[in-house]
Design a protein around this motif. Structure first.
Motif, short mmCIF file in Angstrom:
data_model
loop_
_atom_site.label_atom_id
_atom_site.label_comp_id
_atom_site.label_asym_id
_atom_site.label_seq_id
_atom_site.Cartn_x
_atom_site.Cartn_y
_atom_site.Cartn_z
N GLU A 215 52.52 43.61 33.94
CA GLU A 215 51.68 42.42 33.88
C GLU A 215 52.14 41.50 32.76
O GLU A 215 52.28 40.30 32.93
N GLN A 216 52.39 42.13 31.60
CA GLN A 216 52.77 41.37 30.43
C GLN A 216 54.11 40.67 30.67
O GLN A 216 54.28 39.49 30.36
N ARG B 234 53.64 37.74 32.87
CA ARG B 234 53.03 36.63 32.16
C ARG B 234 54.06 35.90 31.29
O ARG B 234 54.12 34.69 31.24
N GLU C 254 56.28 33.80 33.36
CA GLU C 254 55.66 32.58 33.84
C GLU C 254 55.67 31.47 32.79
O GLU C 254 55.69 30.30 33.12
N GLN C 255 55.61 31.89 31.53
CA GLN C 255 55.47 30.88 30.48
C GLN C 255 56.74 30.10 30.19
O GLN C 255 57.78 30.49 30.17
#
Lengths: 298, 361
Positions: free
Chosen positions: A290-291, A294, A297-298
């Motif tokens: 998940e991390q 994320r 995505e950034q």
């Protein structure tokens, strides 16, 4: 300022320390000791009265014997795997049933939503045990379900459902359904309808917009729901004990047996520690991915 | 806010005043007393009786071994109690506080002395046999009129079990009862502690396991009474209670109990006082109350078990004293045997074997 910040962190951490870490250390310690017919039924136990020598003696008596014992007997692996299978299948069915219910609730008229929510929560007002016992009444050979099916003529012999794995699945899905519905509902309710309108304006049909917009945006709720169901089901004891049959093998039942029938608290503790580790690994892996996602995505 | 505080304080005061009244906490088997006796005890002594129940010896033993169970009177089976006495779980009874001890039955005292020498730690509450309960009509329907309802062959012969599985069979989830029965069936010494001998029962159970509806130690009472199952291997009184409930419900279910003719386990449930009981004086009061001939008779009349109280026999209902399933004939008594507790290592072998038998792994 700094002090207040620490105080704020201190509360959840002391909660974790007292209610998770301390009991866990006690269980780990017990899992390294040996069983004995005494009060309490294991050795060594910790006494401060003997001073430093007592502490040294205490640690020198601990060993990993019980873990080796677990690894050598295939019963435990089979029980872990069978629990895993039951937990996975029942999580799948809870999701399959829970998602449409949550979707329906989120799309209902706003004035209806509190009532629908109430209907989902209402069963919690009755004791969990009583609800499971009433399932025994429904599913038994002479129970309501069989009598109803016989009466409408679908079957001419009563079905054996109670005391099989099917009954266990029914019991688990029924009991844990609200834990799946509520987080999904929470994430669906927040969904911005204008996104769906935009998708339809841009040529998506309803099912496309569902799979492209609604589903990804409710993913967090789905995952939360799945964990809320999967984790407790893995260690479930009451439902398989009451609804399951002789061949329902679950780690919760094995734990019970080690603890009660064998009076072997050390082995029971070892089983519990392994169960916890097995649960933690997939959760940590999941959080890692998940991390990473994320960050990407950034 | 003030109101809330006041009501909180009031409730605190109430709870402390309850705590100061004497409490006697009793931990007994489920469905094992006439509940009117609880009220009667409270009325006679003014003590509050807190009555909890369990359904396996293992559960009770775990609470006792964890220490400070909080109970004043517990009711283990004699075979379990034997090893619990050895590690100091119980305190010696003070017979000077138990004037009703004179009512006890010497015949039973002699037998329980095997587990508790001189009966120093316990008195007998009830005793009975482990045997076969059948739904007569259903069993005859599948096995014919000459069904062996009083023989271990009914449950250990796969040919019978295959047919019976259609109407449902419950066996006790208690290896300490089932393994001696299986050993008896194959002609071995029933109380054997030799792992090699014990392992011989595996094949016996393996052959019948597919036909067993459930291994459980208390559900069969209801299941048998409701007609959900047709055969249960269980405790005499439980099956007789099922018989009684079915007769009361008038649901057409007729149940019979037989101690197996090949020989059956005779067991004793003993009342004892944990060493760390908070209220040993109250515990003695309760034991003395239960040893009263009338009270003990009321308990037996309700639960359909024989008791160890000779004086109570004149107050027992005729269908209890006259029922050989409860008070066996001298010939049957000869056929009854007792079992002793397993040691730690043997216990592990037995439990492991039992898991294997139940789950197939």
């Amino acid at each position: 300022m700094n002090f207040r910040k620490y105080l704020l962190i201190l509360i959840p951490y002391s909660w974790l320390l007292l209610l998770f870490l301390v009991p866990f250390i006690i269980v780990v310690k017990m899992s390294l000791s040996d069983t004995e017919m005494a009060i309490p039924p294991y050795y060594p136990y910790f006494t401060l009265s003997e001073g430093w020598q007592g502490i040294v003696n205490f640690f020198s008596e601990l060993d990993f014997e019980n873990y080796i014992f677990l690894a050598e007997d295939n019963l435990y692996w089979k029980a872990y795997l069978s629990s895993l299978k039951i937990a996975l299948i029942s999580t799948f069915f809870t999701l399959l049933i829970g998602y449409p219910i949550a979707y329906g609730m989120a799309n209902a008229q706003p004035e209806w939503r509190p009532t629908l929510m109430m209907i989902i929560i209402l069963p919690f007002w009755t004791s969990f045990l009583i609800r499971i016992y009433s399932w025994m009444g429904i599913l038994s050979q002479e129970g309501f379900l069989n009598q109803f099916l016989l009466w409408i003529g679908i079957i001419d012999q009563p079905l054996t459902i109670l005391n099989t794995n099917v009954a266990v699945y029914i019991g688990i899905v029924y009991t844990y359904l609200p834990f799946m519905i509520l987080p999904i509902y929470a994430s669906l309710e927040k969904l911005d309808i204008s996104l769906l309108e935009a998708a339809i304006d841009l040529g998506c049909n309803r099912s496309q917009s569902f799979w492209l917009i609604t589903m990804p945006l409710s993913k967090a709720g789905v995952i939360a729901g799945c964990f809320l169901v999967f984790i407790p089901v893995l260690g479930e004891f009451v439902i398989p004990d009451l609804l399951g049959g002789a061949d329902t093998l679950m780690i919760g039942t094995i734990l019970w047996q080690e603890f009660f029938a064998n009076r072997d608290w050390p082995v029971a503790s070892a089983v519990a520690v392994v169960l916890l580790l097995l649960l933690m690994i997939p959760i940590i892996l999941f959080q890692r991915s998940e991390q990473k996602q994320r960050e990407a995505e950034q | 806010m003030k109101k809330i505080m006041l009501s909180l304080m009031a409730s605190l005061m109430v709870s402390t005043s309850i705590a100061s009244a004497a409490e006697v906490r009793v931990y007994n088997w489920s469905d094992y007393i006439d509940e009117d006796l609880i009220e009667k005890f409270e009325a006679e002594t003014g003590d509050k009786l807190i009555y909890d129940v369990f359904d396996t010896n293992e559960l009770l033993e775990t609470k006792l071994l964890a220490g400070s169970s909080g109970y004043d009177v517990v009711v283990p089976s004699a075979s379990f109690m034997e090893r619990q006495i050895k590690i100091g779980v119980f305190q010696k009874l003070d017979y000077s506080q138990l004037p009703n001890g004179k009512n006890l039955w010497d015949l039973i005292k002699q037998r329980t002395a095997k587990y508790d020498p001189d009966n120093a730690y316990s008195i007998n509450y009830m005793w009975g046999t482990t045997g076969i309960g059948v739904n007569i009509a259903k069993v005859k329907e599948v096995l014919g009129d000459d069904a062996p309802i009083d023989s271990l062959a009914l449950i250990f012969d796969p040919k019978n079990m295959e047919k019976l599985s259609a109407c449902g069979v419950h066996l006790l989830d208690a290896p300490g009862e089932m393994i001696p029965a299986a050993l008896q069936y194959i002609g071995e010494f029933a109380d054997s502690k030799d792992p090699e001998v014990i392992k011989k029962t595996e094949a016996v159970f393996e052959a019948i396991r597919p036909y067993v509806t459930k291994f459980h130690s208390s559900e069969y009472v209801n299941a048998l009474a409701n007609g959900d199952i047709c055969v249960a291997f269980g405790y005499s009184g439980d099956i007789l209670q099922a018989r009684d409930r079915a007769a009361e419900a008038d649901n057409g279910v007729e149940i019979a109990y037989n101690a197996a003719k090949e020989g059956a386990v005779m067991w004793f449930d003993q009342m004892a006082i944990p060493a760390d009981a908070p209220n040993p004086e109250g515990a003695h009061k309760f034991l003395n109350f239960m040893m009263d001939a009338n009270n003990m008779a009321a308990a037996s009349n309700y639960v359909y078990y024989a008791n160890g109280n000779l004086a109570s026999q004149e107050f027992l209902e005729e269908d209890i004293t006259g029922d050989t399933a409860i008070y066996p004939t001298p010939e049957t008594l000869k056929n009854l045997f007792t079992t002793t507790a397993y040691g730690s290592k043997e216990q592990r072998t037995v439990t492991r074997l039992w898991t294997k038998i139940k789950s197939g792994t």
